[in-house]
Scaffold this motif. Structure first.
Motif, mmCIF file in Angstrom:
data_model
loop_
_atom_site.group_PDB
_atom_site.id
_atom_site.type_symbol
_atom_site.label_atom_id
_atom_site.label_comp_id
_atom_site.label_asym_id
_atom_site.label_seq_id
_atom_site.Cartn_x
_atom_site.Cartn_y
_atom_site.Cartn_z
ATOM 1 N N THR A 107 11.537 57.902 26.001
ATOM 2 C CA THR A 107 13.049 57.705 26.485
ATOM 3 C C THR A 107 13.852 57.394 25.334
ATOM 4 N N ASN A 108 15.234 57.844 25.677
ATOM 5 C CA ASN A 108 16.373 57.407 24.557
ATOM 6 C C ASN A 108 16.735 55.949 24.629
ATOM 7 N N GLY A 109 16.201 55.167 25.553
ATOM 8 C CA GLY A 109 16.359 53.650 25.637
ATOM 9 C C GLY A 109 17.660 53.300 26.305
ATOM 10 N N SER A 110 18.518 54.100 26.498
ATOM 11 C CA SER A 110 19.986 53.811 27.146
ATOM 12 C C SER A 110 19.606 52.956 28.535
ATOM 13 N N HIS A 111 18.604 53.008 29.184
ATOM 14 C CA HIS A 111 18.399 52.399 30.310
ATOM 15 C C HIS A 111 17.147 51.484 30.594
ATOM 16 N N LEU A 112 16.732 51.298 29.261
ATOM 17 C CA LEU A 112 15.518 50.404 29.163
ATOM 18 C C LEU A 112 16.021 48.902 28.915
ATOM 19 N N SER A 113 16.055 48.248 30.230
ATOM 20 C CA SER A 113 16.574 46.891 30.456
ATOM 21 C C SER A 113 15.410 45.957 29.933
ATOM 22 N N GLU A 114 15.812 44.760 29.626
ATOM 23 C CA GLU A 114 14.634 43.729 29.366
ATOM 24 C C GLU A 114 13.777 43.595 30.507
ATOM 25 N N ASP A 115 14.253 43.575 31.909
ATOM 26 C CA ASP A 115 13.471 43.349 33.027
ATOM 27 C C ASP A 115 12.422 44.650 33.010
ATOM 28 N N LEU A 116 12.904 45.734 32.909
ATOM 29 C CA LEU A 116 12.246 46.953 33.065
ATOM 30 C C LEU A 116 11.135 47.133 32.039
ATOM 31 N N ASP A 146 26.804 58.935 26.195
ATOM 32 C CA ASP A 146 26.803 59.402 27.472
ATOM 33 C C ASP A 146 28.242 59.979 27.799
ATOM 34 N N ARG A 147 28.513 60.444 29.034
ATOM 35 C CA ARG A 147 29.761 60.736 29.293
ATOM 36 C C ARG A 147 30.779 59.894 29.487
ATOM 37 N N ARG A 148 30.422 58.391 29.045
ATOM 38 C CA ARG A 148 31.502 57.476 29.048
ATOM 39 C C ARG A 148 31.691 57.046 27.664
ATOM 40 N N GLY A 149 31.027 57.679 26.748
ATOM 41 C CA GLY A 149 31.154 57.444 25.491
ATOM 42 C C GLY A 149 30.200 56.488 24.952
ATOM 43 N N ARG A 150 29.188 55.794 25.881
ATOM 44 C CA ARG A 150 28.466 54.762 25.491
ATOM 45 C C ARG A 150 27.106 55.406 24.771
ATOM 46 N N LEU A 151 26.723 54.445 23.888
ATOM 47 C CA LEU A 151 25.326 54.659 22.919
ATOM 48 C C LEU A 151 24.548 53.639 22.767
ATOM 49 N N LEU A 152 23.416 53.890 22.696
ATOM 50 C CA LEU A 152 22.364 52.751 22.306
ATOM 51 C C LEU A 152 22.868 51.981 20.965
ATOM 52 N N ASP A 153 22.928 50.910 21.268
ATOM 53 C CA ASP A 153 23.567 50.005 19.801
ATOM 54 C C ASP A 153 22.681 48.823 19.621
ATOM 55 N N ARG A 154 22.199 48.783 18.434
ATOM 56 C CA ARG A 154 21.075 47.724 18.260
ATOM 57 C C ARG A 154 21.780 46.425 18.369
ATOM 58 N N LYS A 155 23.042 46.417 18.135
ATOM 59 C CA LYS A 155 23.681 45.125 18.173
ATOM 60 C C LYS A 155 23.946 44.606 19.547
ATOM 61 N N ARG A 156 24.179 45.575 20.633
ATOM 62 C CA ARG A 156 24.471 45.102 21.833
ATOM 63 C C ARG A 156 23.023 44.950 22.739
ATOM 64 N N PRO A 157 22.932 43.948 23.648
ATOM 65 C CA PRO A 157 22.008 43.642 24.369
ATOM 66 C C PRO A 157 21.919 44.897 25.448
ATOM 67 N N ALA A 158 20.499 45.080 25.680
ATOM 68 C CA ALA A 158 20.526 46.037 27.022
ATOM 69 C C ALA A 158 21.195 45.496 28.185
ATOM 70 N N ARG A 159 21.743 46.446 29.009
ATOM 71 C CA ARG A 159 22.502 46.319 30.212
ATOM 72 C C ARG A 159 21.480 46.065 31.408
ATOM 73 N N PRO A 160 21.721 45.277 32.259
ATOM 74 C CA PRO A 160 20.794 45.274 33.310
ATOM 75 C C PRO A 160 21.067 46.372 34.148
ATOM 76 N N PRO A 161 19.867 46.819 34.762
ATOM 77 C CA PRO A 161 19.683 47.841 35.635
ATOM 78 C C PRO A 161 20.983 48.142 36.480
#
Length: 165
Positions: A107-116, A146-161
């Motif tokens: 995965t690219n990790g962008s949708h990998l929440s802590e719960d998942l 992504d199309r909204r300019g978001r990226l995987l960022d090690r400083k930012r916690p994962a988003r909830p699903p």
């Protein structure tokens, strides 16, 4: 005694990806194609069963069996971005394990929440997270956003699903 070689089968479960990496061989749309097998549970089950039957190490009718030997078979789920279909992944993993596969996920990790992650990790033999750079500017420059300019960022916690769409 030599440990049996693991045979790895890559199933690109979707062509869809939320990133637009300039170098990627996959030039697919973000939105999933309704014809993809992952959207049809019966056909997904049939594919998994047939893959298990054909690649079982004791299947002498598999033409590979005359050229090599293997022990475990690992089904590697990849894409596009497989976690764009996160709601379907646990069932596929469960079916594959039930048949006797080891399972991994790339995965690219962008949708990998802590719960998942907590739900999937105990079932996976391997979890691969594709990372090109820890530098945000580099990731923006190569299109790993992504199309909204978001990226995987090690400083930012994962988003909830609910916030990954």
């Amino acid at each position: 005694m030599q440990k049996p070689t693991t045979l790895v089968l890559n199933w690109h479960i979707t062509e869809a990806c939320n990133y637009r990496c300039h170098y990627c061989y996959a030039k697919w749309n973000e939105s999933a194609c309704r014809r993809e097998l992952i959207h049809n549970p019966e056909r997904t089950t049939a594919l998994l069963s047939e893959l298990h039957r054909f690649f079982h190490p004791e299947n002498g009718t598999n033409p590979l069996s005359t050229q090599m030997t293997w022990g475990p078979v690992r089904l590697n789920l990849a894409g596009g971005e497989p976690l764009l279909n996160a709601e379907k992944i646990p069932a596929i993993i469960g079916q594959a394990i039930g048949l006797g596969f080891e399972v991994s996920l790339i995965t690219n990790g962008s949708h990998l929440s802590e719960d998942l992650l907590c739900r999937l990790a105990p079932q996976l033999t391997l979890l691969g997270i594709s990372i090109d750079s820890a530098n945000s500017a580099t990731n923006h420059g190569i299109g790993r956003i992504d199309r909204r300019g978001r990226l995987l960022d090690r400083k930012r916690p994962a988003r909830p699903p609910s916030q990954t769409a």
